[in-house]
Scaffold this active site. Structure first.
Site, PDB file in Angstrom:
ATOM      1  CD  GLU A 166      -3.141  -1.123   2.622  1.00 51.16           C
ATOM      2  OE1 GLU A 166      -3.815  -1.785   2.239  1.00 51.16           O
ATOM      3  OE2 GLU A 166      -2.911  -0.659   3.122  1.00 51.16           O
ATOM      4  CD  GLU A 174      -4.687  -5.750   2.835  1.00 51.10           C
ATOM      5  OE1 GLU A 174      -5.146  -5.097   3.221  1.00 51.10           O
ATOM      6  OE2 GLU A 174      -3.106  -5.732   2.283  1.00 51.10           O
TER       7      GLU A 174
END
Length: 684
Positions: free
Chosen positions: A155, A319
């Protein structure tokens, strides 16, 4: 439509983030994990994210043995590994010995060790250290049969304002402006408020960015942050590409979880070019109290179609949560059935995986209450685990869907730079610009009709589409305008809206009115945009119906365009609000006001009929049911999903085979609340 395989796997990936380094003193827990992985029908695990301190507890001292065991145990269990590089969080020794790796915030305050993603992307030391650990990982595990792909860092986001980054920013600017300070001053309009620079050393990053008055500086800083992050990423992957050239590389993109808008910290249209596979982390707030389940599902579909379209290939859901998260304002659990339904939506829009954060809940620290497949009870009999296992069983039956595509005749253009520039713009309505939310409303008209849409960016090829929709393209370079013009001239149908074509790539307004190429293409000119208060009322007449107007109304001066919609009130009453214009081989439409969802439904219904745009599979159903199709050369894979709170009848126009039960489905079938049916239809 040949299949596009993005990884070595020919099956749906199911599993997620696994952190055995948190449990190295509990071999019984690690043994349980291997058993539970089978019971959950999982097959793929992301390992190594945030594991640097376990891999290198002291500088130059490496402890890979625990990771060796994980590779072997997961491999023996029939699983694959997505190996992560550990740069997303540093070990404490690195921060202590090399404080220059710590990030400095916009207020010029150095951040302390203790969080994550608080490292400087420019730091030579941090680049050297990450590249070294990545090389060791590639050398040790690059040939292991369990290795499926590389997950680089985690991320990416944020920015650093340290002195290293200031120097790098100035170097970036010198390159962009050919070392000509006058060109920079001209592009940034620096005479405003006496901001003219006469030496490169005077230039600093915005502090803080939201209060910067020089919008060109703000825009270039955001571009630099993207480029510098990509540069850091490229540094990380050098040993991976060198040692394992055939192992694909990804990093996980993000989206805002409240409004489901693209992550704004980086321009993913640039980043995507450097990835083998797009992956993203999806955490929609299902069952919230501000929108319907169907409205949220539409927004999830928009982000899926954007990230899928970035490379025009299947993506990975890297995710998600099987239950609740721990960082929404209210962390509500998924209701029974929602996990399977939301997972099937991801597959329907192009994902070849359902992966979770996280496999097992942490015992302590900030994510100890974040949802996971295995809870603190270590049990396979609770509701969440059983629902995960059901998703796994379903994915086992969908292997032939892997690699299939979603051809579209309709595209909507989303632009990160327009979003940035509009947010800085001190005009219009400060809280009603809502650029990505406006794109949602145009997307909705097609999602509700089950018509596939590509959400593309300005650099992509426009020619495959019959219809291209360009809402609120505030920042439009001459190059982009020329490409839009070519699309329409060559037979495409182009729809543009209010607040488009206002500024160039430097965030400077176009002088002399609307750009001449746009005037020629649309046969008219927007001359004044009225910004409305929330309580202001107006309406637009279109095809003998009246539609509510809010926020914005643009006064139009027509040349050769035909008016097809008219304002009903205010000083521009009875003047054109919507126009149509034949341009060479194509046609253009301009929507001058922010209009209701019903207007979009009716307006696009007309274009859908004119352009003979059809859903990929014809199904009659009520609002809130979504039908999405993936295709290959032989089959259509049809996902019929009920995003409503009650049973819904669905009428199939032709017979299909249920991929899970094997039964033939035809005529009317019934979907229970939150139910999804997956069928296949062989092409003739």
């Amino acid at each position: 439509m040949p299949k596009i395989y993005t990884t070595q796997a020919r099956y749906m990936l199911h599993g997620g983030d696994y952190n055995p380094d948190q449990w190295l003193d509990r071999p019984d827990i690690l043994a349980d994990d291997i058993k539970l992985m089978k019971l959950a029908h999982t097959n793929t695990f992301s390992v190594g994210i945030f594991s640097w301190s376990a891999l290198e507890p002291e500088e130059g001292v490496y402890t890979f043995e625990w990771l060796d065991d994980m590779f072997e145990n997961i491999h023996r269990n029939g699983g694959r590994i997505i190996m992560a590089t550990p740069s997303g969080a540093r070990p404490a020794w690195l921060s202590q010995k090399y404080p220059e790796v710590l990030r400095v915030n916009a207020e010029r305050v150095k951040q302390l060790h203790g969080g994550r993603h608080n490292h400087c992307f420019t730091s030579y030391v941090y680049r050297e250290k990450t590249r070294k650990i990545n090389r060791l990982l590639a050398e040790r595990y690059g040939s292991h049969p369990a290795l499926l792909m590389w997950h680089v860092s985690n991320e990416y986001g944020g920015e650093c304002h340290c002195h290293q980054c200031q120097h790098a920013f100035r170097d970036w600017l010198k390159k962009k402006y050919n070392n000509d300070l006058k060109s920079l001053n001209d592009a940034w309009w620096t005479p405003f408020w006496s901001h003219t620079f006469n030496d490169w050393s005077q230039i600093e990053s915005p502090s803080p960015i939201g209060e910067n008055a020089v919008h060109g500086l703000s825009l270039d800083w955001r571009r630099f942050v993207t480029d510098q992050t990509i540069s850091f990423f490229q540094n990380e992957i050098v040993p991976l590409k060198e040692i394992t050239p055939n192992i694909p590389i990804t990093t996980n993109f993000m989206a805002d979880t409240h409004d489901l808008i693209p992550f704004q910290g980086l321009d993913y249209s640039k980043f995507a070019k450097h990835l083998d596979v797009i992956s993203w982390d999806a955490y929609p707030a299902w069952h919230n109290d501000w929108e319907s389940t169907a409205d949220l599902a539409m927004k999830v579909g928009f982000i899926n179609d954007l990230y899928r379209s970035l490379k025009q290939q299947p993506f990975l859901l890297m995710e998600s949560t099987p239950s609740a998260v721990n960082w929404h304002n209210f962390n509500k659990a998924k209701r029974p059935g929602m996990h399977l339904l939301s997972s099937m939506q991801m597959i329907a829009h192009g994902s070849d995986s359902i992966l979770y954060f996280q496999w097992r809940k942490s015992r302590g620290s900030s994510e100890k209450f974040h949802g996971a497949v295995v809870g603190h009870d270590n049990c396979s009999e609770n509701r969440v685990f059983k629902e995960v296992a059901k998703v796994g069983q379903t994915l086992d039956e969908l292997s032939e869907v892997v690699g299939t595509t979603r051809p579209a005749n309709v595209a909507i253009l989303y632009d990160w730079e327009t979003h940035w520039a509009l947010e800085d713009a001190q005009g219009f309505g400060m809280k009603t610009k809502r650029y990505p939310q406006t794109l949602h409303e145009h997307y909705r008209a097609f999602w509700e009709r089950d018509i596939p849409v590509d959400v593309i960016t300005k650099e992509q090829d426009f020619s495959p589409y019959r219809l291209l929709i360009v809402p609120m393209l505030y920042l439009a370079s001459e190059e982009t305008i020329a490409r839009l013009k070519a699309f329409a001239a060559n037979g495409g149908t182009l729809v543009m809206t209010y607040i488009s074509g206002i500024v160039n790539e430097s965030d400077l307004t176009y002088l002399g009115g609307w750009p001449q190429d746009l005037q020629e293409m649309f046969g008219m000119e927007p001359v004044e945009t009225d910004t409305l208060y929330p309580g202001d009322k107006n309406r637009v007449r279109y095809q003998n119906r009246s539609y509510e107007l809010k926020d914005y109304a643009t006064v139009l001066k027509l040349d050769t365009a035909d008016p097809v919609g008219f304002y009903e009130d205010d000083f521009y009453v009875d003047t054109p609000a919507v126009t149509c214009h034949s341009y060479k081989q194509g046609k253009t439409y301009y929507i001058g006001a922010r209009l209701s969802s019903q207007f979009h439904r009716d307006f696009y219904e007309t274009l859908i009929k004119e352009l003979s745009i059809q859903p990929a599979f014809d199904v009659k159903h009520q609002p809130g049911v979504s039908v999405q199709v993936r295709q290959d050369e032989e089959n259509d894979y049809i996902f019929i999903m009920n995003f409503t709170e009650k049973r819904q009848p669905v009428v199939l126009e032709s017979a299909v085979k249920d991929m899970l039960t094997g039964e033939t489905l035809t005529g009317e079938i019934t979907l229970e609340k939150y139910e999804a049916r997956i069928a296949v239809k062989t092409k003739k």
